[in-house]
Each structure stands twice: as C-alpha cells, then as structure tokens.
Design an enzyme around this catalytic site. Structure first.
Site, PDB file in Angstrom:
ATOM      1  N   CYS A  52       0.835  -1.198   0.000  1.00 50.85           N
ATOM      2  CA  CYS A  52       0.000   0.000   0.000  1.00 50.85           C
ATOM      3  C   CYS A  52       0.877   1.259   0.000  1.00 50.85           C
ATOM      4  O   CYS A  52       1.471   1.579  -1.019  1.00 50.85           O
ATOM      5  CB  CYS A  52      -0.999  -0.056   1.145  1.00 50.85           C
ATOM      6  SG  CYS A  52      -2.485   0.895   0.762  1.00 50.85           S
ATOM      7  N   HIS A  54      -3.725  -5.096   0.314  1.00 52.14           N
ATOM      8  CA  HIS A  54      -3.155  -5.655   1.554  1.00 52.14           C
ATOM      9  C   HIS A  54      -3.238  -7.178   1.530  1.00 52.14           C
ATOM     10  O   HIS A  54      -4.212  -7.739   2.039  1.00 52.14           O
ATOM     11  CB  HIS A  54      -3.927  -5.136   2.763  1.00 52.14           C
ATOM     12  CG  HIS A  54      -3.729  -3.682   3.028  1.00 52.14           C
ATOM     13  ND1 HIS A  54      -2.806  -3.212   3.938  1.00 52.14           N
ATOM     14  CD2 HIS A  54      -4.327  -2.591   2.501  1.00 52.14           C
ATOM     15  CE1 HIS A  54      -2.843  -1.893   3.965  1.00 52.14           C
ATOM     16  NE2 HIS A  54      -3.760  -1.487   3.096  1.00 52.14           N
ATOM     17  N   GLU A 103      -1.745  -9.186   3.333  1.00 59.75           N
ATOM     18  CA  GLU A 103      -1.640  -9.743   4.699  1.00 59.75           C
ATOM     19  C   GLU A 103      -2.999 -10.074   5.306  1.00 59.75           C
ATOM     20  O   GLU A 103      -3.093 -10.924   6.192  1.00 59.75           O
ATOM     21  CB  GLU A 103      -0.854  -8.781   5.607  1.00 59.75           C
ATOM     22  CG  GLU A 103      -1.551  -7.476   5.995  1.00 59.75           C
ATOM     23  CD  GLU A 103      -1.375  -6.336   5.001  1.00 59.75           C
ATOM     24  OE1 GLU A 103      -1.079  -6.630   3.817  1.00 59.75           O
ATOM     25  OE2 GLU A 103      -1.546  -5.155   5.379  1.00 59.75           O
TER      26      GLU A 103
END
Ligand code: GLN
Length: 537
Positions: A384, A510, A512
């Site tokens: 990001c 993202h 994650e």
C-alpha cells in the site's frame, strides 16, 4: 442440526488476556470436529469502527472482503478458521447507537421513550442473532470486548443475560476468561480476583458456565476445585490456559484441557468425532522446527507497537512455516532512517518490507529504504503506502523526476505520480470512505505476480485513497517498472515490479489480510523464498 447455539465469551480481572485467541481456538476445535462455527466481536467503544483510530490506540485495523474496517481480532478468526468474516462479525457501541438513533428519527419507535434498556440491548441482541439467523452456522461465538465491570460493558452483559433467557440454557452459554495471578512470596496462584469478577458478572444476572483461567503456572486441582465451588461452575469447566510460546499452540492446549468437550456437553451435542488437527499440526511443527533463518526489515512508523502490523507478522509466520524458515523481523522506524545511517540500519537484511501507513511522518525514510533495496538488489515488498513509496523512489532516482510525490503529502506537487482516485475527490467524511474491501485484479503474463499466484484473475483487499497515476504509466514501464496487476474494470494499477531485480514487488492492496494458517499468502511465501535465496548468496 436444528438451532444455532450461542457461546458468549466475557473477560474479567484485566484486559489483554487473549479472549480473541481463546475464542478462535475453541472455534477451531469445534470446526475440526465438523461443526460450522463463526466468531463475532462486540466492541464497547463509540467509534463506528476502528478505521478512524490511530494504530497506537488499538493496533492494526483489519479489513474484510465486504469492506468493513474492523478490530484486529477478526484477523485471528480468519487465520484460525480459514473462512472470511464480514461487517456482521464486528459491531461497536457507536454502530449500535447510530442505528437506534436512525430508527428513532425514522419514527420506528413513535410515541416511545428510547432507552438503553430495551432499545440498545435489543439492537445488540439483533446483531448477535443476525449471524445465527443466516442458518449458515451451528455455533456462533460472540466475544464481548472490554472487561466486566466497565461502565461501557454493562449493556452488553445485560443483552447476554437476556439472550441466555430467550434462547434457553440448552442453546446459549457463557465462558468467562480470567487471570490467576501468581504471588512469588507465598508461591501461590490466587483465586480472589476471579471470584470477584464472577461476582461482578452475577450482579448483572449472568452466571458463567465455564471459567478459562490464564496462568503462568500449572493450576493445581485443589485450586480448580476451589474455583468451581466458589464460582458455581462444574469442576470440569474450570479450564487452565497456560501462557503459550505461540498463539498457534492454544488450540492444542485447549484440546488437552477439553474446552471443546465442555462446550459440546453443555449443548448436548455429538462429540464422537475427534477434532482433525492434522493439517494445523503440520503447520505448527514446521513453524517450530525451521531448517533455515532469514532476517527481514519491517520499515514502518508504528513499530513501537507490533500489534499495528499484526496481519503482516502473522503472514510471515505462515509463509515462514511453508518455507521451513524462521523469519526474524528487524523493526525499523521509518523516521529514524537517513542517508547517513542506511547501511547501519539496513545492512545484512535478507529482505525489506515497507509497510502501509498514512500521512507525512517517516515518508522520506521509507523512500530511502526502497532505494537501498532496489540498488542493492535486496528482495523488496512494498504494501500500500510501501508500494506508493516504491513508485516515488523510482520516479525520483531512475526516471529523474526530482519532484515525484504523492498528493497525500503535497497536494499541489508538479509531479503527482501518486494521486487521489477520482471517486475520492469529493469526499469530505473520513470514516469508512476509503477504497475498501475486495477488488478484482488481473495479472499480466510473464511477471512475478502471475508466476506467484498461478492465476490470471485474483481478488485482494484494499484500504487506501491514493493510487498510481496512469498518466505516468508508459514512462515507468519503458524505464523498467512494470504494472503487473491492474483492476480490469477501472485500469487502476494494483501491482508494480522492477524487471531488472531479483524480487521487487509493490502492491496497492493488503495481501496480509488474506493469509491464513491453512492458506498462507503466495506473495509472502515467495517473498520469504526470495529472501532465503538472497541470504544464501
Ligand atoms: N495513505 C495511503 C493512501 O491512502 C496508503 C494507505 C495504506 O497504506 N493503507 O492511499
């Protein structure tokens, strides 16, 4: 199975005892026995969601597929259960009040005085039942944030009391998580704080069915018996929760303490099928017995509070286990990086991750870290804001755009390589207005991205307002920074890569948020693999 069962998890004595991990571990065990389980978090604060909170306040803001900005515990739920959560899985007091007040304005309570009881408590009950009523779940676990006795928790405890009454004892139960402090001078585990916290719950009319007691030391049977007697729970329902070396051990610890059996017994549910934790245990075993080691630098501005990057560190644990590699994180404050100390701070790293973030603080340090990774051919992963900094660095140092900048920092910059998305331009409210949740991304053949994902069309979660400015795309691509993923509907660049670099990937989304124990994220797996390769050269 006919009726959804409800498990409420409350906490006493202190905060931060790990209700989220206990809830996720219990859900994991029940799921591993074949039950369909989801977990919900009720947060007793007045923000509508944690999206407007500084990470120092509450750790990472987690994002779901449907674009909800949520408490980080939802990340644990997804990582442990391997299925997505949604807005319905996280409700705050702010959201509850907002919806009651909206209804009042519409005239839905016409003629009535609107009050905490019954209107707020009814709204809380509705939010719990929304999940149960879908028919998708055999068991809904609802974690009540905060600690019993807090003023802001009272309406939740009252709603739990009513739900227990409405649903009946056979269909709803309460697990209370407490702490047994150890007094070194007398060598004893003390039960009094737990007794008091159970009494506090009981003054609200809620009798817990199970006590899960956090403790640094094994709890003697005599202490368990005492707790059972004084707190009015069955002896088998006093569960020891020892400090674990990793959160991923907690399902096995709860299995040996039979927490899942106590819950199934309470509901009179079948427990003949033992939990199948085989895949889970392969992961735990790989994680605990790594063959290799790498050191990855995490460059961010909230590094003092590791919880700010919870999903990233957990993704490294999943990806590390897949690579049989221990991932050590070197936490580096982006604000501390300057031209003069780069080698000292970043030297010896096997990989560099530049983290997400907002605002000006630490920005230049992030750009310095990108440059170091690019020039020294250290594997680089930008997420990001990290991707945006990679674009700025390439603009300034390779394309010669001295003033390359993001309009987040300098609105009137002459070289806006990162700028506000069109749909963001007229937005004035800060809360819930970013580009949020899952968006499609098409991958370009022959790139690291397409090789890593082994797919053409992927979906990833977003949380940002700014984007790569496509006016510069051709110059960047001609100079060696390729857009390897883009939104098929809007053309927004979602992934950039440097062709002449062993592993340099920046992603606008993202990844994650989507890494789970049973489904580690391919980008993290490959970043760790590239870092391992780098460490061996
Ligand atoms: N501040 C940047 C944006 O809004 C990046 C956000 C992030 O890293 N999550 O676009």
């Amino acid at each position: 199975m006919s009726k959804t069962k409800y498990v409420f998890v409350t906490g006493g004595v202190t905060s931060s005892l790990g209700k989220g991990i206990i809830s996720a571990s219990l859900a994991n065990l029940l799921q591993a026995r074949g039950y369909r389980v989801t977990i919900q978090k009720l947060d007793p604060y007045l923000n509508i969601d944690p999206g407007t909170l500084n990470p120092y306040e509450h750790g990472e803001c987690y994002v779901t597929d449907d674009g909800a900005e949520t408490d980080l515990d939802l990340g644990h739920y997804e990582r442990f259960l391997n299925h997505p959560t949604s807005q319905a899985n996280n409700v705050t007091t702010g959201r509850i009040y907002q919806s009651v007040i909206d209804k009042e304005r519409k005239g839905e309570f016409l003629g009535k005085t609107v009050q905490v009881i019954p209107h707020i408590t009814n709204e809380i009950k509705d939010r719990v039942r929304i999940l149960g009523n879908t028919g998708d779940w055999d068991i809904v676990i609802t974690e009540i944030g905060g600690t019993v006795g807090d003023i802001e928790s009272l309406p939740y405890v009252e709603a739990v009391r009513q739900l227990l009454w409405d649903e009946g004892k056979d269909n709803a139960m309460v697990i209370h998580l407490t702490l047994l402090p150890y007094l070194a001078t007398t060598g004893e585990l003390k039960t009094k704080p737990t007794q008091h916290s159970v009494k506090t719950l009981m003054t609200s009319g809620v009798q817990p069915d199970v006590l899960v007691c956090r403790s640094e030391y094994k709890i003697p049977q005599s202490v368990k018996d005492k707790l059972a007697l004084f707190c009015n729970v069955r002896k088998e329902a006093v569960i020891e929760s020892l400090d674990a070396s990793t959160i991923y051990d907690v399902p096995n610890l709860m299995l040996s303490e039979k927490l899942d059996e106590v819950v199934l017994d309470h509901f009179n549910l079948d427990k003949s099928i033992a939990p199948d934790l085989s895949e889970w245990n392969i992961f735990v075993n790989n994680f605990k017995n790594p063959k290799h080691e790498v050191e990855i630098g995490l460059i961010g501005k909230y590094v003092e509070l590791h919880d700010s990057y919870k999903s990233i560190t957990e993704s490294f644990i999943h990806a590390g286990a897949t690579n049989e590699t221990k991932v050590n994180i070197r936490w580096i404050h982006s604000g501390s990086l300057e031209e003069g100390n780069v080698e000292k701070k970043l030297g010896g790293l096997d990989g560099i991750l530049v983290a997400p973030g907002f605002g000006e603080r630490g920005i230049e340090g992030k750009i310095i870290a990108v440059e170091y990774a690019r020039v020294n051919k250290v594997p680089f992963f930008g997420i990001c804001l990290g991707m945006q900094m990679a674009v700025i660095e390439y603009g300034r140092n390779v394309l010669g755009y001295e003033d390359a900048q993001t309009t987040e920092i300098e609105e009137a910059t002459s070289c806006p390589v990162i700028n506000l998305m069109d749909e963001q331009k007229n937005i004035t409210n800060m809360g819930g207005t970013m580009r949020l949740g899952a968006w499609k991304c098409e991958l370009v053949d022959g790139t690291i991205a397409s090789e890593v994902y082994k797919d053409k069309l992927i979906s990833e979660r977003h949380r940002h307002r700014y984007e790569f400015n496509n006016d510069y795309k051709k110059e960047y691509e001609d100079a060696g920074m390729k857009a390897s993923g883009f939104n098929p509907d809007t053309g927004l660049v979602e992934i950039v890569e440097i062709t002449e670099h062993p592993w340099f990937v920046g992603v606008q989304f993202h990844p994650e948020y989507k890494s789970t124990v049973l489904n580690p994220h391919p980008l993290f797996i490959n970043f760790v693999k590239a870092s391992l390769k780098h460490s061996l050269t």
